[in-house]
Design a protein around this motif. Structure first.
Motif, PDB file in Angstrom:
ATOM      1  N   ASP A 140      64.986   8.788   4.229  1.00  0.00           N
ATOM      2  CA  ASP A 140      65.604   9.319   5.443  1.00  0.00           C
ATOM      3  C   ASP A 140      64.858  10.553   5.939  1.00  0.00           C
ATOM      4  N   LEU A 189      67.963  16.810   3.608  1.00  0.00           N
ATOM      5  CA  LEU A 189      67.538  15.514   3.079  1.00  0.00           C
ATOM      6  C   LEU A 189      66.520  15.684   1.953  1.00  0.00           C
ATOM      7  N   GLN A 210      66.709  12.597  -0.612  1.00  0.00           N
ATOM      8  CA  GLN A 210      66.813  11.428   0.270  1.00  0.00           C
ATOM      9  C   GLN A 210      65.491  11.272   1.021  1.00  0.00           C
TER      10      GLN A 210
END
Length: 164
Positions: free
Chosen positions: A101, A93, A98
């Motif tokens: 997240d 991630l 990201q």
């Protein structure tokens, strides 16, 4: 902090020396080396009984956090023994940007990680390995197995974050 002042005074000179020694020999042109991506090694401190001294390691990591380096590599991944896929997912991630997240997953991993690295240590890690279907095995002397109350507190650290 003394170490950061010493490093900031040494770094420019080291950069000049490295750019001279790495310079192009045929053209006479030197290449500049960016030292901002260099990550200093962190050794693992041990106690007199040859166990990892997690308190000293945490102290060293806090000190390292004040150094003028950019980024970090590696980690104390005891939690990866039981939640390996989730620790790897956290890395993926982050690598793919990201961040929301990653932050959510990181927050779910903090409490169990603290439990197996600092609060309950090796006995706690061995117990959680047993829970997740791995062989944690008995603790070697002088370490003691967790008491029932400690085991319940450890279970709560994992259950309250959705891992058990």
């Amino acid at each position: 902090m003394l170490v950061s002042r010493v490093w900031s005074s040494v770094r420019p000179g080291l950069s000049r020396v490295l750019s001279r020694t790495l310079g192009g020999w045929s053209t006479g042109e030197g290449r500049r080396m960016d030292l901002s991506g260099i990550y200093p090694p962190v050794t693992t401190p041990f106690t007199a009984t040859a166990e990892v001294d997690y308190g000293k390691l945490e102290e060293n990591l806090h000190k390292l956090g004040t150094f003028p380096f950019r980024g970090a590599v590696g980690g104390v991944c005891a939690l990866a023994n039981v939640l390996g896929a989730q620790v790897c997912q956290l890395e993926r991630l982050c690598l793919t940007g990201q961040w929301e997240d990653a932050q959510k997953l990181q927050h779910r991993l903090i409490e169990p990680n603290t439990a197996v690295t600092r609060q309950f240590g090796i006995p706690g890690l061995k117990k959680t390995m047993d829970w997740f279907g791995y062989y944690g095995g008995p603790c070697r002397s002088p370490l003691q197995e967790l008491s029932p109350a400690q085991e319940e507190a450890l279970r709560l650290d994992f259950a309250s974050n959705g891992w058990l």
